[in-house]
Design a protein around this motif. Structure first.
Motif, PDB file in Angstrom:
ATOM      1  N   PHE A   1       0.795  -1.224   0.000  1.00 20.69           N
ATOM      2  CA  PHE A   1       0.000   0.000   0.000  1.00 20.69           C
ATOM      3  C   PHE A   1       0.829   1.277   0.000  1.00 20.69           C
ATOM      4  O   PHE A   1       0.301   2.354  -0.205  1.00 20.69           O
ATOM      5  CB  PHE A   1      -0.944   0.021   1.208  1.00 20.69           C
ATOM      6  N   GLY A   2       2.123   1.192   0.279  1.00 24.30           N
ATOM      7  CA  GLY A   2       2.992   2.366   0.302  1.00 24.30           C
ATOM      8  C   GLY A   2       2.974   3.079   1.649  1.00 24.30           C
ATOM      9  O   GLY A   2       2.732   2.473   2.685  1.00 24.30           O
ATOM     10  N   VAL A   3       3.219   4.384   1.624  1.00 24.62           N
ATOM     11  CA  VAL A   3       3.327   5.190   2.841  1.00 24.62           C
ATOM     12  C   VAL A   3       1.936   5.620   3.306  1.00 24.62           C
ATOM     13  O   VAL A   3       1.091   5.996   2.502  1.00 24.62           O
ATOM     14  CB  VAL A   3       4.205   6.431   2.589  1.00 24.62           C
ATOM     15  N   GLY A   4       1.720   5.557   4.624  1.00 25.39           N
ATOM     16  CA  GLY A   4       0.451   5.987   5.200  1.00 25.39           C
ATOM     17  C   GLY A   4       0.653   6.587   6.573  1.00 25.39           C
ATOM     18  O   GLY A   4       1.731   6.510   7.160  1.00 25.39           O
ATOM     19  N   ASN A   5      -0.413   7.190   7.097  1.00 24.09           N
ATOM     20  CA  ASN A   5      -0.388   7.807   8.425  1.00 24.09           C
ATOM     21  C   ASN A   5      -1.080   6.908   9.432  1.00 24.09           C
ATOM     22  O   ASN A   5      -2.215   6.490   9.202  1.00 24.09           O
ATOM     23  CB  ASN A   5      -1.109   9.159   8.394  1.00 24.09           C
ATOM     24  N   VAL A   6      -0.434   6.668  10.556  1.00 25.99           N
ATOM     25  CA  VAL A   6      -1.031   5.878  11.625  1.00 25.99           C
ATOM     26  C   VAL A   6      -2.114   6.709  12.298  1.00 25.99           C
ATOM     27  O   VAL A   6      -1.877   7.847  12.693  1.00 25.99           O
ATOM     28  CB  VAL A   6       0.034   5.438  12.657  1.00 25.99           C
ATOM     29  N   THR A   7      -3.319   6.132  12.417  1.00 24.15           N
ATOM     30  CA  THR A   7      -4.428   6.845  13.044  1.00 24.15           C
ATOM     31  C   THR A   7      -4.823   6.232  14.381  1.00 24.15           C
ATOM     32  O   THR A   7      -5.465   6.889  15.189  1.00 24.15           O
ATOM     33  CB  THR A   7      -5.662   6.882  12.129  1.00 24.15           C
ATOM     34  N   ASP A   8      -4.453   4.962  14.618  1.00 22.11           N
ATOM     35  CA  ASP A   8      -4.794   4.306  15.880  1.00 22.11           C
ATOM     36  C   ASP A   8      -3.890   3.095  16.073  1.00 22.11           C
ATOM     37  O   ASP A   8      -3.486   2.444  15.110  1.00 22.11           O
ATOM     38  CB  ASP A   8      -6.261   3.860  15.870  1.00 22.11           C
ATOM     39  N   ILE A   9      -3.574   2.813  17.335  1.00 21.67           N
ATOM     40  CA  ILE A   9      -2.770   1.641  17.688  1.00 21.67           C
ATOM     41  C   ILE A   9      -3.432   0.956  18.871  1.00 21.67           C
ATOM     42  O   ILE A   9      -3.784   1.620  19.848  1.00 21.67           O
ATOM     43  CB  ILE A   9      -1.322   2.039  18.072  1.00 21.67           C
TER      44      ILE A   9
ATOM     45  N   THR B   1      -3.982   0.884  12.846  1.00 21.55           N
ATOM     46  CA  THR B   1      -4.869   1.412  11.817  1.00 21.55           C
ATOM     47  C   THR B   1      -4.120   2.513  11.076  1.00 21.55           C
ATOM     48  O   THR B   1      -3.567   3.417  11.695  1.00 21.55           O
ATOM     49  CB  THR B   1      -6.170   1.967  12.427  1.00 21.55           C
ATOM     50  N   VAL B   2      -4.076   2.379   9.750  1.00 24.52           N
ATOM     51  CA  VAL B   2      -3.288   3.294   8.927  1.00 24.52           C
ATOM     52  C   VAL B   2      -4.158   3.826   7.788  1.00 24.52           C
ATOM     53  O   VAL B   2      -4.907   3.075   7.162  1.00 24.52           O
ATOM     54  CB  VAL B   2      -2.055   2.568   8.337  1.00 24.52           C
ATOM     55  N   SER B   3      -4.033   5.120   7.525  1.00 19.52           N
ATOM     56  CA  SER B   3      -4.705   5.744   6.393  1.00 19.52           C
ATOM     57  C   SER B   3      -3.699   5.869   5.249  1.00 19.52           C
ATOM     58  O   SER B   3      -2.693   6.574   5.371  1.00 19.52           O
ATOM     59  CB  SER B   3      -5.229   7.120   6.797  1.00 19.52           C
ATOM     60  N   PHE B   4      -3.975   5.159   4.158  1.00 16.32           N
ATOM     61  CA  PHE B   4      -3.111   5.180   2.971  1.00 16.32           C
ATOM     62  C   PHE B   4      -3.777   6.005   1.870  1.00 16.32           C
ATOM     63  O   PHE B   4      -4.962   5.789   1.579  1.00 16.32           O
ATOM     64  CB  PHE B   4      -2.883   3.757   2.443  1.00 16.32           C
ATOM     65  N   PRO B   5      -3.054   6.935   1.234  1.00 14.13           N
ATOM     66  CA  PRO B   5      -3.648   7.718   0.147  1.00 14.13           C
ATOM     67  C   PRO B   5      -4.153   6.845  -0.996  1.00 14.13           C
ATOM     68  O   PRO B   5      -5.152   7.158  -1.623  1.00 14.13           O
ATOM     69  CB  PRO B   5      -2.504   8.621  -0.324  1.00 14.13           C
ATOM     70  N   SER B   6      -3.482   5.732  -1.244  1.00 16.01           N
ATOM     71  CA  SER B   6      -3.823   4.898  -2.405  1.00 16.01           C
ATOM     72  C   SER B   6      -5.032   3.990  -2.185  1.00 16.01           C
ATOM     73  O   SER B   6      -5.750   3.684  -3.135  1.00 16.01           O
ATOM     74  CB  SER B   6      -2.620   4.041  -2.796  1.00 16.01           C
ATOM     75  N   VAL B   7      -5.277   3.538  -0.941  1.00 22.19           N
ATOM     76  CA  VAL B   7      -6.338   2.539  -0.702  1.00 22.19           C
ATOM     77  C   VAL B   7      -7.256   2.869   0.460  1.00 22.19           C
ATOM     78  O   VAL B   7      -8.152   2.094   0.776  1.00 22.19           O
ATOM     79  CB  VAL B   7      -5.741   1.125  -0.490  1.00 22.19           C
TER      80      VAL B   7
ATOM     81  N   ASP C   1       5.104   5.209  -7.457  1.00 23.63           N
ATOM     82  CA  ASP C   1       5.179   5.464  -8.897  1.00 23.63           C
ATOM     83  C   ASP C   1       5.891   6.776  -9.236  1.00 23.63           C
ATOM     84  O   ASP C   1       5.997   7.165 -10.379  1.00 23.63           O
ATOM     85  CB  ASP C   1       3.784   5.436  -9.535  1.00 23.63           C
ATOM     86  N   GLY C   2       6.366   7.486  -8.210  1.00 23.62           N
ATOM     87  CA  GLY C   2       7.113   8.730  -8.417  1.00 23.62           C
ATOM     88  C   GLY C   2       6.274   9.982  -8.340  1.00 23.62           C
ATOM     89  O   GLY C   2       6.800  11.084  -8.322  1.00 23.62           O
ATOM     90  N   SER C   3       4.949   9.836  -8.322  1.00 25.06           N
ATOM     91  CA  SER C   3       4.083  11.007  -8.216  1.00 25.06           C
ATOM     92  C   SER C   3       4.117  11.544  -6.784  1.00 25.06           C
ATOM     93  O   SER C   3       4.430  10.823  -5.848  1.00 25.06           O
ATOM     94  CB  SER C   3       2.636  10.655  -8.606  1.00 25.06           C
ATOM     95  N   THR C   4       3.823  12.828  -6.630  1.00 30.33           N
ATOM     96  CA  THR C   4       3.851  13.438  -5.305  1.00 30.33           C
ATOM     97  C   THR C   4       2.555  13.152  -4.543  1.00 30.33           C
ATOM     98  O   THR C   4       1.484  13.095  -5.138  1.00 30.33           O
ATOM     99  CB  THR C   4       4.063  14.957  -5.371  1.00 30.33           C
TER     100      THR C   4
END
Length: 58
Positions: free
Chosen positions: A6-14, A20-26, A53-56
Motif C-alpha cells: 500500500f505504500g506510505v500511510g499515516n497511523v491513526t490508531d494503535i 490502523t493506517v490511512s493510505f492515500p492509495s487505498v 510510482d514517483g508522483s507526489t
C-alpha cells in the motif's frame, strides 16, 4: 508507516494487536501487528513525499 503493497500511510490508531493506517492509495486499513509487512519510517517533509510510482502525495 510504510506497507510493502500500500505504500506510505499515516497511523491513526494503535491497539495491543493492530495498527490502523490511512493510505492515500487505498484508504484506511486495520493491520495486524507482527504479521502485516509494515515498517516505521521517518519523513523529512522539506524533501517532499512521493508515491511508489514517483508522483507526489497530496
Amino acid at each position: 508507516m510504510e506497507h510493502a503493497k500500500f505504500g506510505v500511510g499515516n497511523v491513526t490508531d494503535i491497539t495491543e494487536s493492530t495498527v490502523t493506517v490511512s493510505f492515500p492509495s487505498v484508504g484506511i486499513k486495520k493491520l495486524a501487528k507482527g504479521i502485516a509487512p509494515i515498517k516505521k519510517i521517518q519523513l523529512n517533509l522539506q524533501q517532499g513525499i512521493y508515491n511508489r510510482d514517483g508522483s507526489t502525495c497530496k
